[in-house]
Design an enzyme around this catalytic site. Structure first.
Site, PDB file in Angstrom:
ATOM      1  N   ASP A  87       6.593  -3.384  -0.894  1.00 22.87           N
ATOM      2  CA  ASP A  87       6.833  -3.228  -2.471  1.00 22.87           C
ATOM      3  C   ASP A  87       6.412  -1.811  -1.647  1.00 22.87           C
ATOM      4  O   ASP A  87       6.712  -0.710  -3.397  1.00 22.87           O
ATOM      5  CB  ASP A  87       4.980  -4.128  -2.546  1.00 22.87           C
ATOM      6  CG  ASP A  87       5.306  -2.950  -4.928  1.00 22.87           C
ATOM      7  OD1 ASP A  87       6.391  -2.849  -5.005  1.00 22.87           O
ATOM      8  OD2 ASP A  87       4.525  -2.352  -4.853  1.00 22.87           O
TER       9      ASP A  87
ATOM     10  N   GLY B 233       3.654  -2.543  -8.047  1.00 22.63           N
ATOM     11  CA  GLY B 233       2.115  -3.032  -7.574  1.00 22.63           C
ATOM     12  C   GLY B 233       1.697  -2.873  -8.458  1.00 22.63           C
ATOM     13  O   GLY B 233       0.556  -4.024  -9.183  1.00 22.63           O
ATOM     14  N   SER B 234       1.624  -1.629  -9.437  1.00 16.60           N
ATOM     15  CA  SER B 234       0.293  -1.679 -11.661  1.00 16.60           C
ATOM     16  C   SER B 234       1.081  -1.372 -12.428  1.00 16.60           C
ATOM     17  O   SER B 234       0.447  -1.423 -12.986  1.00 16.60           O
ATOM     18  CB  SER B 234      -0.156   0.085 -10.836  1.00 16.60           C
ATOM     19  OG  SER B 234       0.976   0.949 -10.805  1.00 16.60           O
TER      20      SER B 234
ATOM     21  N   GLU C  75      10.775   6.679  -1.130  1.00 17.06           N
ATOM     22  CA  GLU C  75      11.223   5.988  -2.001  1.00 17.06           C
ATOM     23  C   GLU C  75      11.728   7.314  -2.991  1.00 17.06           C
ATOM     24  O   GLU C  75      10.975   8.609  -3.440  1.00 17.06           O
ATOM     25  CB  GLU C  75       9.579   5.979  -2.944  1.00 17.06           C
ATOM     26  CG  GLU C  75       9.486   4.082  -1.552  1.00 17.06           C
ATOM     27  CD  GLU C  75       7.683   3.676  -2.412  1.00 17.06           C
ATOM     28  OE1 GLU C  75       7.231   4.358  -2.808  1.00 17.06           O
ATOM     29  OE2 GLU C  75       7.233   3.383  -1.277  1.00 17.06           O
TER      30      GLU C  75
ATOM     31  N   HIS D  98       7.870  -0.710  -5.991  1.00 10.96           N
ATOM     32  CA  HIS D  98       6.974   0.148  -5.627  1.00 10.96           C
ATOM     33  C   HIS D  98       5.838   0.018  -7.397  1.00 10.96           C
ATOM     34  O   HIS D  98       6.069   0.800  -7.546  1.00 10.96           O
ATOM     35  CB  HIS D  98       6.609   1.328  -5.335  1.00 10.96           C
ATOM     36  CG  HIS D  98       5.739   2.689  -5.297  1.00 10.96           C
ATOM     37  ND1 HIS D  98       5.585   3.471  -4.699  1.00 10.96           N
ATOM     38  CD2 HIS D  98       4.456   1.764  -6.019  1.00 10.96           C
ATOM     39  CE1 HIS D  98       4.036   3.854  -3.954  1.00 10.96           C
ATOM     40  NE2 HIS D  98       3.260   2.840  -4.961  1.00 10.96           N
TER      41      HIS D  98
ATOM     42  N   ALA E 117       0.988  -1.318   0.329  1.00 13.42           N
ATOM     43  CA  ALA E 117      -0.172   0.095  -0.282  1.00 13.42           C
ATOM     44  C   ALA E 117       0.793   1.361   0.403  1.00 13.42           C
ATOM     45  O   ALA E 117       0.929   2.047  -1.031  1.00 13.42           O
ATOM     46  CB  ALA E 117      -0.759  -0.132   1.157  1.00 13.42           C
ATOM     47  N   ARG E 118       1.368   1.569   0.971  1.00 16.06           N
ATOM     48  CA  ARG E 118       2.518   2.831   0.999  1.00 16.06           C
ATOM     49  C   ARG E 118       3.299   2.309   2.407  1.00 16.06           C
ATOM     50  O   ARG E 118       2.777   1.882   3.744  1.00 16.06           O
ATOM     51  CB  ARG E 118       1.903   4.264   1.407  1.00 16.06           C
ATOM     52  CG  ARG E 118       0.359   4.500   0.642  1.00 16.06           C
ATOM     53  CD  ARG E 118       1.445   5.214  -0.894  1.00 16.06           C
ATOM     54  NE  ARG E 118       1.371   5.923  -1.621  1.00 16.06           N
ATOM     55  CZ  ARG E 118       0.503   5.263  -2.641  1.00 16.06           C
ATOM     56  NH1 ARG E 118       1.035   3.911  -3.203  1.00 16.06           N
ATOM     57  NH2 ARG E 118       0.100   5.710  -3.826  1.00 16.06           N
TER      58      ARG E 118
HETATM   59  C1  DGY Z   1      -1.319   4.330  -7.269  1.00 16.73           C
HETATM   60  O1  DGY Z   1      -2.073   3.609  -7.798  1.00 16.73           O
HETATM   61  O2  DGY Z   1      -1.440   4.336  -6.359  1.00 16.73           O
HETATM   62  C2  DGY Z   1       0.005   3.219  -7.093  1.00 16.73           C
HETATM   63  O3  DGY Z   1       0.891   3.154  -5.592  1.00 16.73           O
HETATM   64  C3  DGY Z   1       1.047   3.272  -7.943  1.00 16.73           C
HETATM   65  O4  DGY Z   1       1.580   5.614  -8.235  1.00 16.73           O
END
Ligand code: DGY
Length: 320
Positions: A264, A289-290, A269, A287, A239-240
């Site tokens: 991640d 994830g997407s 960062e 980082h 997530a963060r």
């Molecule tokens: C998001 O969309 O928040 C992802 O962490 C990539 O920026």
């Protein structure tokens, strides 16, 4: 406004996104693909009607105060909004949107990878094979923690949390969750609700974080809460970085309270936490994830949908 609205893309987004954007906007690209600094954002705001930033561009209250009135909309290419001071943007009448839904599966998929990689000692195993140090095998060699049938605690049952739960069901996991409010039974699908994080943690052999970074969730996992997990638990954070007190995480790994962690996201960062590199029990990714081709296109298209709606005089679907 005469002609096409001018749109700034501070980061390199997918080719399909740029091609579609060019149909309806005068697109300004940042060929260097470097994160937009505060001064660049402010300077660019005088030249464009819209921006499509990522979480790497920060719209703090002090940046927002300096934005030129020409800028009308910030259509984020991200679901996370912790890089934007929403009240400050609203006070300036700047519309802000994000890209929910379209990245839930990719992010949940990565959380599964983190969980599996951490549980089954992927960093250590990869290192042994890669360096030629793998010179023996036995039943006690590289024994990890089994995911199938274990209890998973999910903090935050929004879109990504629910997508992760769906994948965890495929591993026959017993799903527990904490959320600000309980889900309807059709969304819960048998998952067990906890109305406090303190009640969730003791049943979380695996714990996966899926809530946004806000002042309330800063250091949500601190040393006291790590202490509430079962011994040998595994933490997953896709997530963060703000959600985890990294000193407390390190102590939990070093004491064996945590068997492993899959991360991640980090407080710093890009870069991460150099102290984590000492520990092969911490499986780390940068980082991403997407970061799949399909999801990057979908994120860009969702941001463009929001822009199109705005410039057609409608309220964008994902407006805050
Ligand atoms: C998001 O969309 O928040 C992802 O962490 C990539 O920026």
């Amino acid at each position: 406004m005469s002609g096409k609205p001018v749109l700034w893309l501070p980061r390199r987004v997918s080719d399909a996104t740029v091609a579609r954007a060019r149909q309806d906007y005068d697109v300004m690209l940042n060929e260097a693909d470097t994160p937009g600094t505060a001064d660049e954002i402010v300077a660019m705001s005088a030249n464009v009607d819209a921006m499509m930033p990522c979480h790497s561009e920060h719209f703090s209250a002090s940046v927002v105060a300096r934005l030129d009135p020409r800028l009308k909309i910030i259509a984020n290419h991200s679901v996370g909004m912790d890089h934007c001071d929403i009240p400050a943007l609203k006070a300036r009448d700047i519309v802000v949107t994000n890209t929910p839904d379209v990245l839930s599966d990719a992010t949940a998929e990565l959380a599964m990878l983190l969980m599996l990689g951490a549980a089954r000692r992927a960093v250590e195993g990869d290192r042994l094979v890669r360096t030629g140090a793998w010179d023996s095998w036995g039943p006690s060699f590289m024994v990890g923690k089994q995911v199938t049938g274990a209890r998973i605690g999910i903090v935050g049952m929004g879109r990504v949390g629910r997508a992760f739960a769906a994948k965890a069901r495929g591993f026959d996991m017993e799903i527990h969750y904490y959320n600000r409010s309980r889900l309807a039974p059709e969304q819960e699908q048998g998952a067990i609700y906890h109305d406090t994080i303190e009640s969730l943690l003791p049943v979380s052999d695996f714990l996966s974080l899926h809530c946004p970074a806000t002042p309330e969730t800063l250091d949500l996992m601190n040393s006291q809460r790590f202490g509430l997990l079962p011994d040998g638990a595994v933490l997953v954070n896709s997530a963060r970085g703000a959600l985890v007190d990294e000193t407390a995480l390190l102590e939990a790994v070093e004491s064996g309270k945590l068997a492993a962690a899959g991360l991640d996201c980090f407080k710093t960062e890009p870069g991460g936490n150099p102290a984590f590199t000492e520990h092969e029990a911490i499986f780390m990714l940068p980082h991403i994830g997407s970061a799949t081709t399909r999801t990057r296109d979908a994120m860009g298209f969702r941001a463009l949908d929001n822009l199109d709606a705005f410039f057609a005089g409608q309220t964008p679907r994902d407006a805050f």
